[in-house]
Design a protein around this motif. Structure first.
Motif, PDB file in Angstrom:
ATOM      1  N   GLN A   1       0.906  -1.235   0.385  1.00  0.00           N
ATOM      2  CA  GLN A   1       0.104   0.045   0.010  1.00  0.00           C
ATOM      3  C   GLN A   1       0.924   1.111  -0.005  1.00  0.00           C
ATOM      4  OE1 GLN A   1      -3.666   0.440  -0.179  1.00  0.00           O
ATOM      5  NE2 GLN A   1      -2.711  -1.493  -0.986  1.00  0.00           N
ATOM      6  N   PHE A   2       2.005   1.245  -0.001  1.00  0.00           N
ATOM      7  CA  PHE A   2       2.847   1.925   0.127  1.00  0.00           C
ATOM      8  C   PHE A   2       2.934   2.584  -1.330  1.00  0.00           C
ATOM      9  CE2 PHE A   2       6.977   4.519   0.034  1.00  0.00           C
ATOM     10  CZ  PHE A   2       6.742   5.423   1.179  1.00  0.00           C
ATOM     11  N   SER A   3       3.548   2.047  -1.880  1.00  0.00           N
ATOM     12  CA  SER A   3       3.715   2.267  -2.869  1.00  0.00           C
ATOM     13  C   SER A   3       2.521   2.463  -4.009  1.00  0.00           C
ATOM     14  CB  SER A   3       4.516   0.963  -4.012  1.00  0.00           C
ATOM     15  OG  SER A   3       3.835   0.197  -3.699  1.00  0.00           O
ATOM     16  N   CYS A   4       1.311   1.730  -3.993  1.00  0.00           N
ATOM     17  CA  CYS A   4       0.321   2.466  -4.336  1.00  0.00           C
ATOM     18  C   CYS A   4      -0.423   3.081  -4.090  1.00  0.00           C
ATOM     19  CB  CYS A   4      -0.679   0.909  -4.102  1.00  0.00           C
ATOM     20  SG  CYS A   4       0.014  -0.560  -4.382  1.00  0.00           S
ATOM     21  N   LEU A   5      -0.473   3.860  -2.400  1.00  0.00           N
ATOM     22  CA  LEU A   5      -0.920   4.433  -2.172  1.00  0.00           C
ATOM     23  C   LEU A   5       0.061   6.068  -2.503  1.00  0.00           C
ATOM     24  CD1 LEU A   5      -2.239   4.287   1.441  1.00  0.00           C
ATOM     25  CD2 LEU A   5      -3.221   4.310  -0.284  1.00  0.00           C
ATOM     26  N   THR A   6       1.021   5.481  -2.862  1.00  0.00           N
ATOM     27  CA  THR A   6       2.355   6.574  -3.414  1.00  0.00           C
ATOM     28  C   THR A   6       1.815   6.864  -5.178  1.00  0.00           C
ATOM     29  OG1 THR A   6       3.483   6.116  -1.850  1.00  0.00           O
ATOM     30  CG2 THR A   6       4.014   7.603  -4.205  1.00  0.00           C
TER      31      THR A   6
END
Length: 409
Positions: free
Chosen positions: A134-139
């Motif tokens: 979710q870190f890279s996806c939300l970014t």
């Protein structure tokens, strides 16, 4: 030991191909260019409160300032950009509440040592980049929506706040793990980055919030007894028992000197119940709901020991899963499909056969099944979430954390 570390770093540098003559601060031109490229897009969303320093670095490329910014950037990446998040407490309304955070130690000397040894900036930052997808996806969602003039500032802030929450999650996420997303009312078991199991949950009431924390699943209880917490005994069971002498019988409860069903039997007449109405502190007798098909915890619970006394469990209140907002528990997590969870976890994370599980389940006696393969359980408060890293989902701020948590930029 330090010599061994330096040799290992030097070997890693040779493999990475980072070459060049370092300046007095240890910076090589390739490292400076790499860091400036990361900063230009803020790849790891961690400039945060260092905008002024970033402007100076961008204009001057001064090595000392760049070293200072690298340490600050790493700190923001490791521990997020929410003010006072590491204190694990915040004011929500007029109450102090707990929000689990797992701060990481960032050593400026270690970072500078790696820099001088020639490690790439990506190598230096890698140990602090959140493992959770979710870190890279939300970014990615944030960067796309930021370019869209129709996106409101409140939406961007909400996404950014959740990016920072992901940074605060416990390191060592695990290749396989269970994620309970509180404001979404959903639990998922993620295996090799894919959702293996997903179902609805009921979470804690606003005054009895399900806490944010991480622990490993350790065992399953089949046909559990419900050991009534002292707080519930004081505020619910004892007042009802004083009104109705048949309360215990109606609710399949017994009184004992401890939570052991084999401990000394007690009766309501043998204690001064009125002395333990309301208030706080331990109660010197215990109420237990015995195992049965009508037990409040249902037929199964999943234990990941923690000081909050929170776990996942079956429930008799199936009707609650038809509701959109499901904040009805005392803090524990009620499962919509407990038998689906039992089948999956017992098959993939225990050494107990399906036949043995069924035999124990059907016995209506309490049995414990040990987890033999690691499965971390993470409760999270993500009011934005990307489904399969594509569709952005937005959820209501049921506990008021979006309002209470402040970004430090």
């Amino acid at each position: 030991m330090r010599i061994k570390i330096l040799l290992a770093i030097a070997f890693a540098v040779l493999l990475s191909g980072c070459v060049g003559t370092p300046d007095s601060e240890g910076w090589r031109s390739s490292q400076k260019n790499e860091f400036l490229k990361i900063l230009k897009t803020d790849k790891y969303m961690s400039i945060c409160n260092q905008q002024a320093l970033y402007q100076k670095v961008k204009e001057s490329k001064n090595s000392q300032l760049m070293s200072k910014l690298l340490v600050a950037y790493t700190e923001n990446l490791a521990n997020g950009c929410i003010i006072n998040a590491s204190q694990k407490e915040m004011i929500v309304g007029k109450k102090v509440t707990t929000y689990g955070a797992y701060p990481q130690k960032v050593s400026d000397s270690d970072i500078k040592m790696k820099l001088k040894a020639g490690q790439s900036i990506e190598q230096i930052l890698k140990p602090y980049v959140p493992e959770y997808d979710q870190f890279s996806c939300l970014t990615r969602s944030y960067n796309i929506l930021k370019k869209d003039s129709n996106t409101s500032e409140s939406t961007l802030r909400k996404i950014r706040l959740n990016i920072e929450r992901v940074k605060l999650m416990k390191p060592g996420l695990g290749k396989n793990y269970a994620l309970i997303n509180i404001p979404e009312f959903v639990v998922r078991i993620i295996e090799d980055k894919k959702t293996a199991v997903a179902m609805g949950v009921v979470v804690g009431k606003r005054r009895m919030k399900t806490p944010v924390f991480s622990e490993d699943l350790q065992y399953i209880t089949l046909n559990p007894q419900w050991s009534v917490p002292d707080s519930i005994a004081r505020n619910e069971v004892i007042p009802d028992l004083l009104k109705d002498p048949n309360y215990l019988k109606k609710h399949r409860m017994v009184m004992r000197s401890s939570y052991d069903l084999n401990s000394k039997k007690l009766t309501p007449d043998s204690v001064d119940l009125k002395a333990y109405v309301g208030g706080k502190g331990p109660v010197p007798f215990k109420f237990i709901e015995v195992p049965s098909v009508r037990n409040g915890l249902g037929r199964v619970k999943f234990i990941f020991p923690n000081h909050h006394s929170v776990y996942m469990h079956d429930t008799q209140s199936k009707h609650l899963f038809k509701r959109k907002v499901r904040t009805y528990s005392h803090g524990c997590v009620r499962l919509e499909k407990p038998n689906v969870m039992l089948d999956h976890i017992s098959k993939h994370y225990t050494s107990t056969s399906a036949e043995d599980i069924k035999k124990k389940y059907d016995s209506l006696k309490t049995h414990y099944v040990k987890i033999t393969k690691r499965l971390p359980v993470h409760t999270a408060y993500l009011t934005t979430y990307t489904d399969q890293c594509s569709n952005l989902l937005i959820f209501p701020d049921i506990y008021g954390f979006d309002k209470s948590q402040k970004l430090n930029f």
